[in-house]
Design a protein around this motif. Structure first.
Motif, PDB file in Angstrom:
ATOM      1  N   GLY A 114      85.792  74.188  37.610  1.00 53.44           N
ATOM      2  CA  GLY A 114      86.437  74.653  38.828  1.00 53.44           C
ATOM      3  C   GLY A 114      86.807  73.509  39.732  1.00 53.44           C
ATOM      4  N   THR A 115      87.013  73.827  41.013  1.00 55.66           N
ATOM      5  CA  THR A 115      87.391  72.813  41.994  1.00 55.66           C
ATOM      6  C   THR A 115      86.165  72.413  42.794  1.00 55.66           C
ATOM      7  OG1 THR A 115      89.486  74.001  42.204  1.00 55.66           O
ATOM      8  CG2 THR A 115      89.037  72.250  43.815  1.00 55.66           C
ATOM      9  N   PRO A 116      85.754  71.145  42.725  1.00 51.82           N
ATOM     10  CA  PRO A 116      84.578  70.709  43.482  1.00 51.82           C
ATOM     11  C   PRO A 116      84.909  70.584  44.969  1.00 51.82           C
ATOM     12  CG  PRO A 116      85.578  68.840  42.379  1.00 51.82           C
ATOM     13  CD  PRO A 116      86.375  70.048  41.972  1.00 51.82           C
ATOM     14  N   LEU A 117      83.889  70.773  45.801  1.00 56.05           N
ATOM     15  CA  LEU A 117      84.105  70.591  47.245  1.00 56.05           C
ATOM     16  C   LEU A 117      83.787  69.158  47.656  1.00 56.05           C
ATOM     17  CD1 LEU A 117      84.928  72.198  49.768  1.00 56.05           C
ATOM     18  CD2 LEU A 117      82.513  72.545  50.245  1.00 56.05           C
ATOM     19  N   PHE A 118      82.716  68.615  47.101  1.00 56.66           N
ATOM     20  CA  PHE A 118      82.249  67.277  47.487  1.00 56.66           C
ATOM     21  C   PHE A 118      82.359  66.309  46.320  1.00 56.66           C
ATOM     22  CE2 PHE A 118      79.124  69.790  50.289  1.00 56.66           C
ATOM     23  CZ  PHE A 118      80.064  69.900  51.293  1.00 56.66           C
ATOM     24  N   GLY A 119      81.981  65.065  46.574  1.00 55.79           N
ATOM     25  CA  GLY A 119      81.930  64.066  45.520  1.00 55.79           C
ATOM     26  C   GLY A 119      83.313  63.726  44.987  1.00 55.79           C
ATOM     27  N   HIS A 120      83.351  63.217  43.762  1.00 58.92           N
ATOM     28  CA  HIS A 120      84.620  62.847  43.126  1.00 58.92           C
ATOM     29  C   HIS A 120      85.426  61.924  44.043  1.00 58.92           C
ATOM     30  CE1 HIS A 120      84.403  65.804  39.740  1.00 58.92           C
ATOM     31  NE2 HIS A 120      83.515  66.301  40.554  1.00 58.92           N
ATOM     32  N   GLY A 121      84.719  60.946  44.608  1.00 62.09           N
ATOM     33  CA  GLY A 121      85.415  59.953  45.434  1.00 62.09           C
ATOM     34  C   GLY A 121      85.398  60.249  46.926  1.00 62.09           C
ATOM     35  N   LEU A 122      84.929  61.444  47.295  1.00 66.40           N
ATOM     36  CA  LEU A 122      84.879  61.811  48.714  1.00 66.40           C
ATOM     37  C   LEU A 122      83.482  61.494  49.244  1.00 66.40           C
ATOM     38  CD1 LEU A 122      86.757  63.204  50.759  1.00 66.40           C
ATOM     39  CD2 LEU A 122      85.818  65.381  50.019  1.00 66.40           C
ATOM     40  N   ASP A 123      83.358  60.493  50.086  1.00 64.53           N
ATOM     41  CA  ASP A 123      82.040  60.073  50.585  1.00 64.53           C
ATOM     42  C   ASP A 123      81.774  60.706  51.950  1.00 64.53           C
ATOM     43  OD1 ASP A 123      79.777  58.870  51.535  1.00 64.53           O
ATOM     44  OD2 ASP A 123      80.341  56.853  50.910  1.00 64.53           O
ATOM     45  N   LEU A 124      80.996  61.777  51.956  1.00 64.87           N
ATOM     46  CA  LEU A 124      80.730  62.514  53.191  1.00 64.87           C
ATOM     47  C   LEU A 124      79.911  61.728  54.195  1.00 64.87           C
ATOM     48  CD1 LEU A 124      79.912  66.156  52.098  1.00 64.87           C
ATOM     49  CD2 LEU A 124      82.007  65.248  53.059  1.00 64.87           C
ATOM     50  N   THR A 125      79.144  60.748  53.710  1.00 56.67           N
ATOM     51  CA  THR A 125      78.270  60.024  54.638  1.00 56.67           C
ATOM     52  C   THR A 125      79.071  59.172  55.622  1.00 56.67           C
ATOM     53  OG1 THR A 125      78.015  58.146  53.123  1.00 56.67           O
ATOM     54  CG2 THR A 125      76.403  59.922  52.939  1.00 56.67           C
ATOM     55  N   GLU A 126      80.364  59.009  55.350  1.00 55.53           N
ATOM     56  CA  GLU A 126      81.194  58.244  56.295  1.00 55.53           C
ATOM     57  C   GLU A 126      81.300  58.942  57.652  1.00 55.53           C
ATOM     58  OE1 GLU A 126      84.967  57.459  54.498  1.00 55.53           O
ATOM     59  OE2 GLU A 126      84.076  56.288  52.874  1.00 55.53           O
ATOM     60  N   HIS A 127      81.242  60.270  57.652  1.00 54.84           N
ATOM     61  CA  HIS A 127      81.459  60.993  58.911  1.00 54.84           C
ATOM     62  C   HIS A 127      80.381  62.020  59.254  1.00 54.84           C
ATOM     63  CE1 HIS A 127      85.502  59.339  59.242  1.00 54.84           C
ATOM     64  NE2 HIS A 127      85.771  59.740  58.017  1.00 54.84           N
ATOM     65  N   TYR A 128      79.591  62.445  58.240  1.00 59.65           N
ATOM     66  CA  TYR A 128      78.741  63.617  58.481  1.00 59.65           C
ATOM     67  C   TYR A 128      77.278  63.392  58.121  1.00 59.65           C
ATOM     68  CZ  TYR A 128      83.392  65.512  58.726  1.00 59.65           C
ATOM     69  OH  TYR A 128      84.691  65.711  59.067  1.00 59.65           O
ATOM     70  N   GLU A 129      76.427  64.214  58.736  1.00 56.30           N
ATOM     71  CA  GLU A 129      75.017  64.228  58.386  1.00 56.30           C
ATOM     72  C   GLU A 129      74.516  65.677  58.438  1.00 56.30           C
ATOM     73  OE1 GLU A 129      73.430  61.628  61.343  1.00 56.30           O
ATOM     74  OE2 GLU A 129      73.663  63.073  62.966  1.00 56.30           O
ATOM     75  N   VAL A 130      73.382  65.919  57.778  1.00 49.77           N
ATOM     76  CA  VAL A 130      72.825  67.268  57.751  1.00 49.77           C
ATOM     77  C   VAL A 130      72.151  67.549  59.094  1.00 49.77           C
ATOM     78  CG1 VAL A 130      71.169  68.810  56.643  1.00 49.77           C
ATOM     79  CG2 VAL A 130      72.497  67.188  55.259  1.00 49.77           C
ATOM     80  N   ALA A 131      72.606  68.581  59.777  1.00 48.13           N
ATOM     81  CA  ALA A 131      72.059  68.918  61.097  1.00 48.13           C
ATOM     82  C   ALA A 131      71.015  70.026  60.999  1.00 48.13           C
ATOM     83  CB  ALA A 131      73.185  69.345  62.029  1.00 48.13           C
ATOM     84  N   ARG A 132      71.178  70.938  60.020  1.00 49.33           N
ATOM     85  CA  ARG A 132      70.288  72.095  59.948  1.00 49.33           C
ATOM     86  C   ARG A 132      70.474  72.736  58.584  1.00 49.33           C
ATOM     87  NH1 ARG A 132      69.834  77.428  62.294  1.00 49.33           N
ATOM     88  NH2 ARG A 132      71.948  77.579  63.080  1.00 49.33           N
ATOM     89  N   TRP A 133      69.418  73.382  58.102  1.00 51.21           N
ATOM     90  CA  TRP A 133      69.597  74.201  56.896  1.00 51.21           C
ATOM     91  C   TRP A 133      68.610  75.334  56.926  1.00 51.21           C
ATOM     92  CZ3 TRP A 133      67.246  72.656  51.690  1.00 51.21           C
ATOM     93  CH2 TRP A 133      65.961  72.150  51.879  1.00 51.21           C
ATOM     94  N   GLU A 134      68.980  76.416  56.234  1.00 55.26           N
ATOM     95  CA  GLU A 134      68.182  77.628  56.288  1.00 55.26           C
ATOM     96  C   GLU A 134      68.425  78.442  55.020  1.00 55.26           C
ATOM     97  OE1 GLU A 134      67.227  81.124  59.545  1.00 55.26           O
ATOM     98  OE2 GLU A 134      69.261  80.324  59.459  1.00 55.26           O
ATOM     99  N   ALA A 135      67.359  78.994  54.475  1.00 55.96           N
ATOM    100  CA  ALA A 135      67.487  79.845  53.293  1.00 55.96           C
ATOM    101  C   ALA A 135      67.827  81.260  53.716  1.00 55.96           C
ATOM    102  CB  ALA A 135      66.177  79.849  52.508  1.00 55.96           C
ATOM    103  N   GLY A 136      68.933  81.781  53.209  1.00 58.55           N
ATOM    104  CA  GLY A 136      69.289  83.172  53.454  1.00 58.55           C
ATOM    105  C   GLY A 136      68.883  84.039  52.285  1.00 58.55           C
ATOM    106  N   GLU A 137      69.326  85.295  52.317  1.00 55.77           N
ATOM    107  CA  GLU A 137      68.944  86.253  51.286  1.00 55.77           C
ATOM    108  C   GLU A 137      69.676  85.987  49.963  1.00 55.77           C
ATOM    109  OE1 GLU A 137      69.912  87.044  54.382  1.00 55.77           O
ATOM    110  OE2 GLU A 137      67.921  87.512  55.183  1.00 55.77           O
TER     111      GLU A 137
END
Lengths: 217, 217
Positions: free
Chosen positions: A181-204
């Motif tokens: 399929g189509t990936p959202l991240f990786g494949h040359g896209l370096d998210l650490t240049e602009h973003y960091e994990v602010a919060r996470w939560e397990a849903g149902e």
């Protein structure tokens, strides 16, 4: 303050935001609909689509609601709008969503091919714009102080990630494998240049992660 | 029944199982150590490494314990054993873990370069084998009825995924972004050919997913 947000972006365990072989019959790619089952199990998402029932005030429901609130304009890629390629001609295509799309505000469709705006029922008008910058300018203005949501598909989100356009991203990791399929991240896209994990939560039915712009930006 | 397992495989939100630029100073790649913080916060993993403290009987601890129990032999890639490339020569390299490695059973190191077994303290012996099939054969026999764990690194796990060797995989999704590195899934590896999601659970510092062999296999 007005923000550019990528809310409710769903990915599989193996990192795909859409299945392979997108077509008129499988607009989300083969198996891609599994990525959105968590959202359509919530009352907030069902209500938006005119459907009854759904979990109310569950963790998933709160994230679904959060992804929909305070949005004044939406940007979508051409594939998310429809399967038509090249010039619009007299295709008459008016989106995947019928006469009353579930946006209720201006929606900007990325395309190199000019087309007159389409006014739909329920407050949605589709505008056709060429390029990410033009879409951002128009959507910011049309949103009237509210946030602008880049809704998809995956290729469009990657395009806006690459230019660091988002102030905030909400990613829902869904416990399915798509294989291709189509990936959202990786494949040359370096998210650490602009973003960091602010919060996470397990849903149902999904694990929710909020990415925020890093302080140094 | 003896199984081949891939337990305690940690990946970042953007899908990397190791950071970029692996070196003697950064054996897990730059930032890669963040992927294992969840495990080293558990009593089970700390105990294995001769360290005090750690969370006991937390969700993460139960998954860490599960990843370590019932293993009779381990397979590791050459990079996971050390930074030496090419022929062993007189490098004298005896692994990243000091005189008493935290395995306590036979460990099979994939390498094209022959080398005599290395008997370490605490029951660990490193054997050097050429190729995945040879490693599987030797490890199955050495495990004496217990399970065989393919421990890493990412490239080695991908190699065993590609041949459908695993009966079970436990993946820990860690809420960090690495940006670059070695991906565990995707990039041409279609997991749906052999595996499906059997279980998932939110832990304190990671989200745990169990993949099992599909019934048709």
């Amino acid at each position: 303050m007005q923000r550019i947000v990528g809310h409710g972006l769903s990915i599989s365990l193996d990192g795909f935001a859409a299945g392979p072989d997108q077509s008129h019959e499988a607009p989300l790619g083969v198996g891609g609909e599994k990525l959105h089952e968590w959202a359509f199990a919530t009352r907030s998402m069902r209500h938006l689509h005119g459907m009854e029932g759904g979990d109310e005030d569950s963790v998933d429901d709160r994230w679904a609601r959060r992804s929909l609130e305070g949005i004044g304009a939406t940007i979508v890629g051409r594939n998310m709008f429809g399967p038509v390629r090249g010039a619009w001609g007299d295709s008459g295509w008016r989106g995947w969503w019928g006469d009353a799309p579930p946006f209720h505000h201006p929606v900007f469709v990325l395309t190199h091919h000019a087309r007159e705006p389409l006014e739909m029922q329920g407050g949605t008008t589709f505008h056709f714009v060429d390029g990410a910058d033009a879409a951002l300018d128009s959507a910011r203005e049309a949103a009237g102080g509210l946030d602008v949501r880049v809704a998809g598909g995956a290729t469009t989100v990657r395009q806006f990630l690459a230019i660091g356009a988002f102030d905030e991203l909400h990613v829902a990791i869904v416990p399915v494998l798509l294989g291709r399929g189509t990936p959202l991240f990786g494949h040359g896209l370096d998210l650490t240049e602009h973003y960091e994990v602010a919060r996470w939560e397990a849903g149902e039915r999904a694990h929710h992660v909020l990415l925020a712009r890093t302080q140094r930006d």
